[in-house]
Design an enzyme around this catalytic site. Structure first.
Site, PDB file in Angstrom:
ATOM      1  NE  ARG A   1      23.565  88.806  -3.524  1.00 14.39           N
ATOM      2  CZ  ARG A   1      24.435  88.690  -2.526  1.00 14.39           C
ATOM      3  NH1 ARG A   1      25.331  89.623  -2.297  1.00 14.39           N
ATOM      4  NH2 ARG A   1      24.397  87.632  -1.736  1.00 14.39           N
TER       5      ARG A   1
ATOM      6  NE  ARG B   1      28.100  85.910   7.833  1.00 13.93           N
ATOM      7  CZ  ARG B   1      28.497  85.704   6.599  1.00 13.93           C
ATOM      8  NH1 ARG B   1      28.803  84.484   6.210  1.00 13.93           N
ATOM      9  NH2 ARG B   1      28.591  86.705   5.769  1.00 13.93           N
TER      10      ARG B   1
ATOM     11  CE  LYS C   1      29.456  77.978   4.611  1.00 16.98           C
ATOM     12  NZ  LYS C   1      30.139  79.169   4.183  1.00 16.98           N
TER      13      LYS C   1
ATOM     14  N   GLY D   1      39.241  86.879  -5.102  1.00 18.88           N
ATOM     15  CA  GLY D   1      40.376  87.751  -4.775  1.00 18.88           C
ATOM     16  C   GLY D   1      41.607  86.967  -4.341  1.00 18.88           C
TER      17      GLY D   1
ATOM     18  N   GLY E   1      33.841  87.234  -3.390  1.00 21.67           N
ATOM     19  CA  GLY E   1      33.402  85.837  -3.327  1.00 21.67           C
ATOM     20  C   GLY E   1      32.186  85.704  -4.220  1.00 21.67           C
ATOM     21  CG  ASN E   2      29.499  82.359  -4.708  1.00 22.43           C
ATOM     22  OD1 ASN E   2      29.675  82.273  -5.923  1.00 22.43           O
ATOM     23  ND2 ASN E   2      29.669  81.340  -3.882  1.00 22.43           N
TER      24      ASN E   2
ATOM     25  N   GLY F   1      37.090  84.220  -2.260  1.00 22.68           N
ATOM     26  CA  GLY F   1      37.466  83.133  -3.185  1.00 22.68           C
ATOM     27  C   GLY F   1      38.098  83.621  -4.480  1.00 22.68           C
TER      28      GLY F   1
ATOM     29  CD  GLU G   1      33.270  85.931   5.936  1.00 24.83           C
ATOM     30  OE1 GLU G   1      33.427  85.057   5.049  1.00 24.83           O
ATOM     31  OE2 GLU G   1      32.326  86.725   5.941  1.00 24.83           O
TER      32      GLU G   1
ATOM     33  CG  ASP H   1      32.385  78.567  -9.804  1.00 19.65           C
ATOM     34  OD1 ASP H   1      32.149  78.154  -8.661  1.00 19.65           O
ATOM     35  OD2 ASP H   1      33.525  78.595 -10.309  1.00 19.65           O
ATOM     36  CG  MET H   2      36.205  84.291 -11.458  1.00 17.70           C
ATOM     37  SD  MET H   2      35.590  85.278 -12.849  1.00 17.70           S
ATOM     38  CE  MET H   2      35.007  86.760 -12.026  1.00 17.70           C
TER      39      MET H   2
ATOM     40  CG  HIS I   1      31.234  90.823   2.308  1.00 18.26           C
ATOM     41  ND1 HIS I   1      31.137  91.255   0.990  1.00 18.26           N
ATOM     42  CD2 HIS I   1      30.761  89.562   2.310  1.00 18.26           C
ATOM     43  CE1 HIS I   1      30.639  90.292   0.250  1.00 18.26           C
ATOM     44  NE2 HIS I   1      30.400  89.250   1.025  1.00 18.26           N
TER      45      HIS I   1
ATOM     46  CG  ASN J   1      27.336  81.386   8.366  1.00 17.06           C
ATOM     47  OD1 ASN J   1      26.201  81.862   8.292  1.00 17.06           O
ATOM     48  ND2 ASN J   1      28.294  81.681   7.497  1.00 17.06           N
TER      49      ASN J   1
END
Ligand code: ADP
Length: 395
Positions: free
Chosen positions: A237, A87, A16, A329, A206-207, A327, A381, A279-280, A176, A9
């Site tokens: 965003r 990816r 990654k 959810g 996620g982010n 992340g 993923e 960050d949540m 996604h 990725n």
């Protein structure tokens, strides 16, 4: 020996990777080359429970790809690789499924660069780097957009002049898709309903965050659009807003349209609202300590999400289950509870105990007996990319 797939990725400043044994679904080794293009690039590797970090000689993607393959070689894993799965963010209208990479495929991915000017070039560097390093191995492209090529016209066309679509490709593409495909299959298994006769509303939080209506295993509506900026409130965003704001802000801030869009992508969302973090986890901690801005940012995130869950339900003849993944959810029980409370009007009611227990890698139902079904499913993923790659290589 089972099939071993190297999953790559490649992003704008990082690569990654993971080597996955497809039959057992085990990750043998994984890692991240980061700060590419910045001063000191580094490569982290996780193998046999140990983490190793090395400095990279140069800070470009090519050096990082070589270092990744060298690391695999040193651990005796290089020869085990059967194929490489990449990816790729944007496949435009060229790709509705994963595909073996050929020169024609590379050209089509290049044609999609204007739609994803940050992501597709980075993805292409990952592919060319791998093609140079291991030319003997088959390589496969797995697209974020491909799953949404099944959207009906009423869901993918914007209400703008038709020439914009015909001449400039202006439409909803959606993203996604790799995660949605994995999660819908897992949800169907878990709920014991056949995927080909299923109806899900699936929220990937996620982010980046988006939501998709999935009917019989096909995407029929999704919240992200021409780019991943549309739809839900995200880490940095804005999601949906009045497009006229771009002209207005351009005048009052004396910035051009690209600069405004950049701020909508990078300085907005949870970060813009809270002035604290994208960050949540951090926002939930701050909110618990009484930070009013953090609290408000979370409320707005929840409100927009609940509204979108209702909207996505209209794209389906019925809803068999609402799925949470990503992340946020997968981990934030308190956020899921808030969302379900807003959805009482649609017949969703939380099971507090089940919801609180379903975090950190657990999955399962979080709705009570009286409720329509709401379920948490962990996405993967990398595994989806590996499975697609293996399937294409086998055939
Ligand atoms: P990406 O989209 O970059 O892959 P992830 O899917 O890992 O991101 O999601 C990152 C988000 O998940 C962050 O906002 C993070 O705070 C959130 N998150 C992770 N764990 C928790 C948790 N326990 N509680 C609340 N939020 C969490």
């Amino acid at each position: 020996m089972g099939l071993h797939i190297l999953v790559i990725n490649s992003g704008s400043s990082s690569i990654k990777f993971s080597l996955i044994e497809v039959n057992t679904q085990k990750t043998i080794i994984s890692g991240l080359a980061e700060k590419l293009g910045l001063e000191k690039a580094i490569l982290h590797t996780k193998y046999n429970g140990e983490t190793q970090t090395i400095d990279l000689e140069k800070n470009n993607h090519e050096t990082a790809m070589q270092a990744i393959l060298k690391t695999l070689g040193e651990k005796g894993l290089g020869k085990e690789i059967t194929a490489v799965g990449h990816r790729v963010v944007h496949g435009g209208e060229y790709f509705s499924s994963s595909t073996i990479i050929t020169p024609e495929v590379l050209k089509a991915i290049e044609k999609c660069v204007p739609y994803a000017p940050l992501h597709n070039p980075a993805n292409l560097i990952g592919i060319t780097g791998a093609l140079q390093a291991v030319p003997e191995l088959p390589q496969v492209a797995v697209f974020d957009t491909a799953f949404h090529q099944s959207l009906p016209q009423h869901a993918y066309l914007y209400a703008v002049p038709m020439e914009w679509y015909k001449e400039h490709g202006v439409r909803r593409y959606g993203f996604h898709g790799i995660s949605y495909r994995f999660v819908m299959q897992e949800a169907a298994k878990s709920l014991q309903i056949p995927l080909e006769n299923s109806a899900f509303v699936c929220a990937h939080l996620g982010n980046g965050a988006s939501i998709t209506a999935i009917l019989n295993g096909k995407s029929v509506d999704t919240s992200m659009g021409f780019t991943p900026l549309e739809g839900l409130v995200m880490g940095t965003r804005s999601g949906d807003l009045d497009p006229a704001l771009i002209g207005y802000l351009s005048d009052v801030l004396k910035k051009d349209a690209h600069e405004i869009v950049d701020m909508l992508n990078k300085k907005s969302g949870l970060l813009g609202l809270s002035g604290l973090s994208n960050d949540m986890r951090e926002l939930e901690a701050a909110s618990a300590k009484g930070d009013e801005h953090a609290k408000m940012a979370i409320e707005i995130f929840v409100f927009r999400l609940a509204k979108y869950i209702a909207a996505m339900s209209v794209s389906l003849p019925r809803v068999d289950a609402l799925i949470f993944t990503g992340g946020i959810g997968e981990n934030s029980a308190s956020l899921r509870k808030k969302v379900l409370e807003r959805l009482a009007v649609l017949g969703y009611f939380v099971d507090e105990a089940a919801n609180n227990e379903t975090t950190r890698g657990k999955s399962g139902l979080i709705s009570n007996q009286q409720s329509k079904k709401a379920i948490v499913i962990n996405t993967n993923e990398e595994l989806m990319i590996a499975m697609d790659t293996a399937a294409l290589v086998k055939s």
